[in-house]
Design an enzyme around this catalytic site. Structure first.
Site, PDB file in Angstrom:
ATOM      1  N   LEU A  39       0.815  -1.210   0.000  1.00 54.50           N
ATOM      2  CA  LEU A  39       0.000   0.000   0.000  1.00 54.50           C
ATOM      3  C   LEU A  39       0.859   1.276   0.000  1.00 54.50           C
ATOM      4  O   LEU A  39       1.655   1.498   0.920  1.00 54.50           O
ATOM      5  CB  LEU A  39      -0.908  -0.007   1.248  1.00 54.50           C
ATOM      6  CG  LEU A  39      -1.853   1.194   1.390  1.00 54.50           C
ATOM      7  CD1 LEU A  39      -2.785   1.309   0.212  1.00 54.50           C
ATOM      8  CD2 LEU A  39      -2.611   1.107   2.689  1.00 54.50           C
ATOM      9  N   ASP A  40       0.683   2.102  -1.020  1.00 52.73           N
ATOM     10  CA  ASP A  40       1.333   3.417  -1.105  1.00 52.73           C
ATOM     11  C   ASP A  40       2.859   3.322  -1.106  1.00 52.73           C
ATOM     12  O   ASP A  40       3.550   4.275  -0.719  1.00 52.73           O
ATOM     13  CB  ASP A  40       0.863   4.341   0.029  1.00 52.73           C
ATOM     14  CG  ASP A  40      -0.641   4.609  -0.051  1.00 52.73           C
ATOM     15  OD1 ASP A  40      -1.190   4.562  -1.155  1.00 52.73           O
ATOM     16  OD2 ASP A  40      -1.250   4.854   0.997  1.00 52.73           O
TER      17      ASP A  40
END
Lengths: 277, 277, 277, 277
Positions: free
Chosen positions: C220-221
């Site tokens: 994530l990210d």
């Protein structure tokens, strides 16, 4: 309902005390209060937004009595502003306003978009806004401007927004809307006044380009500046590249200026602005 | 030892191929190679930094033979630049250079600092640099400039850096150091040419201020721009506040320009610069 | 027709010479050539755009022979990219792309817009683009993602653009589009990963907010960053104010990333990007 | 003589009216008055700078009586701040402060510079400032910090400025100077907490780097943020290049924070700052 109090007067000791006391005694709730004193001209500026019931006219009179002679005071309900947009062929500033308006990010009502070309009609109509084509061709400047004035008059707009409107407005036109015409100029004024600022910027070999939103006055690109933005460029940018890169800068400068205007935050002080944010 | 090859010629198909092949055949290691083609003038610019032994003069000749007529080519060892600094009374750009130099962050040798006032002497001497006071008073501009020329001549400097030198140099002076005098002007040129740009900026009511570093030419503040920086201001800034806020901008623009110059990255193209970074 | 040559290989002396010589010998016109050598990994990156007729396959083979083993090379006609956009409820990034596309400022073909809510349908349809509603409700994440995969598959898009798509994509989804999913995250990563970054930013009391456009990977990210933008805020900004102010930053970061992608300028190097502009 | 009134209290209708009326009735001249109401915590902040004669203690008491219970109020003459600077080996933030101080651009008195290395001694002494070497070697952290505390105690400084002091201070140390230790961290916090932020930034492949000035608290790099600055970088920057490029950002962020502090403009609100400029 929120009210906005705007005061512009000679500075004087005790103004904040007197004004805030009147608001307090009338049991009003201050949402935001900003002041500025311009030392050079000894002028006091205040923007105060408040909520609360009360006899607004009476409050206004009380405050007025406490202010120096010749003070300017307005006290109005905060309201959606009526706007007429003028454009020519370029879409980016207009698109930006249409989109922000469509999603209720700008507290304006767009009465119509007037353009001297027709290529933006389709875009404007998509958003259910009236598009008015007023050509500048085969008529005098006076006649052209009169047509625009006649059309806008019925809307009694709070602001005329020149979203890349590429015709220079005459003094006669401007005097109908003093400090109510907001322009976006594609340079960091006062550099590159007039036509083709990106071409001028390219020829000069500058390393930053910019955009300036300002009120329109009699003198070309000389009105009070509201917002300016710049970005870095380099030798690899042609005049056309600068033009493309500058679009975002123009959109942001105009959007910022428009936001200040519709929020009643701008005072015009001679040829400058005081913006109470 | 690193060498820097700089080429400036009419563009022609195959230039990169020919030049890079010569470097390759001579077993040189390219550290960095940057090119730019200016389409408007059909001109090719290249900066190539390489390491390796070899007969540099022979390589230079080989490359030259492959270039169009009138091409300009230099091929020199990368070396520390000799710099003379001119100042007046303001310290901030001078301080910045002295400190960066003292901690070996600028690859220059400061031969001396010449100023037409004496208030910066103490600072300069702290860093073991010669301070030379050449007053402009009680003499003609010619005589004043001749004194500076006489003093700088012996150092044969690569660059003259005007670190807030507030006298306008004559054409006669400038022609001794073509594209070798780097100035810092306290506005985003071409706005606010000449004296008191912060005062001009204040009077105009602008929302950004800036600084411009450029080569000095015959025309005041019209030379090729190397670096520009801007910062936001607002109505609360007096002209004096702008001056204070602008200092950092000036320091950064001049430091950037100086870094490009000492790294042999700047080409002058008419009244513009091509900076190969 | 323009072609774009992309090379990514172990660095080796003479690469530029060899490649540029092949292009020259085939009488091709180099429009732009950019190289970068990553010293840490000893990797050579090149993007070369050229015009000219010739047997492209033969040229490609010749270049390939000169490159180190395991070099990656693509040589394709420069072409409009096919894009599928995923959105949720927020309009600003989507609007921005739709408008730029409508006025031919982005060289993409938008195959469709898929959203897990319906409020953006009207906007999308205004521009004659297909809007596909795929709800995430009442189904597993796997089922939801499979529906999207099934729908996008037929378009074989060059890029999936997450224009404020607020669902986290699984590894399984991502592996169908390696380095082809471009996201906009509303913080300057790696600060404020995950949900509600403006809320997080507000809680932390930061003085700048930002936006990051990056390729989506398993984590994530954490994918390779393409573009980042920041703006100043202060204590007067609520989390909601930051969200509003951040919108322009998000639009600009995503637009920049998208421009680099559609122009074939981005190399992915481990978890970083090399962007040859 | 200017006085500065700082108020921090629960918000309540009429506060501005009451406070400004007391100032007015005592015939004081307000030079600048700024307020902020934090809606989330319902807290009122005010900074008011005024001139005029009068019984300051009596005025302070009158104002205090009008404020809600538990309000915090200070009313002091505006004065030069006494500062102790802590450094390690890097010079750039220290140099910046020394130079600004030398030319009276920072309204501080530097009582001494304490460093755990000796390489900055020569620089500090050039400016006539006492340099104190307190090594961290061959002693416990407690002993090291106690030496610093013992030395600083006699100066009773308003602020301790960590100008690239690279040792982590213990809770015990920090509690001696609550909200009085100003640090500069070389990242845009909360990204890259702890050691080697530029190395971390490089590894993450970010496109902006930044610097954060904040008050030091118990938790590493978690204190209230005062100022942040960012600049763009790209793939061509090594960790070392980022470090070099970041220096100017660090200097500017620390200088801004210091200016706010010495001007009594910073309130600490939980883990955030309210800065009334």
């Amino acid at each position: 309902m929120n009210h906005v109090l705007l005061i512009n007067s000679r500075d004087q000791k005790g103004l904040i005390s007197k004004i805030s006391t009147i608001l307090y005694q009338n049991d009003l709730n201050i949402v935001e209060m900003k002041e500025h004193v311009d030392r050079a001209s000894d002028t006091f500026y205040m923007r105060c937004e408040f909520t609360g019931d009360g006899n607004i006219e009476a409050i206004k009179d009380k405050i007025k009595k406490e202010l120096p002679a010749n003070a300017q005071l307005t006290l109005n309900p905060k309201k959606k502003k009526d706007v007429v947009i003028l454009a020519t062929k370029e879409h980016h500033c207009l698109s930006d306003i249409l989109i922000r308006h469509y999603f209720s990010e700008l507290d304006i009502e767009i009465k119509c978009v007037i353009a001297n070309h027709t290529n933006l009609k389709e875009l404007v109509n998509k958003f259910g806004i009236e598009f008015v084509h007023i050509s500048h061709e085969n008529k005098t400047k006076e006649a052209f401007e009169q047509e625009i004035l006649d059309y806008t008059k019925k809307f009694n707009p709070d602001y005329l927004v020149l979203a890349k409107f590429m015709r220079i407005l005459s003094s006669n036109f401007v005097k109908h809307y003093p400090n109510k015409i907001i322009n976006i100029h594609h340079s960091f004024l006062p550099a590159f006044i007039g036509a083709n600022p990106y071409r001028q910027a390219y020829e000069r070999g500058i390393k930053i380009i910019g955009a300036t939103s300002h009120f329109v006055t009699d003198e070309l690109d000389q009105g009070p500046i509201i917002s300016q933005k710049t970005i870095q460029v380099d030798h690899s940018f042609s005049a056309e590249d600068m033009k493309k890169a500058g679009r975002d800068t123009e959109r942001l400068a105009l959007a910022e200026a428009l936001n200040h205007a519709i929020d009643d935050r701008i005072f015009v002080m001679g040829n400058k602005t005081v913006i109470l944010t």
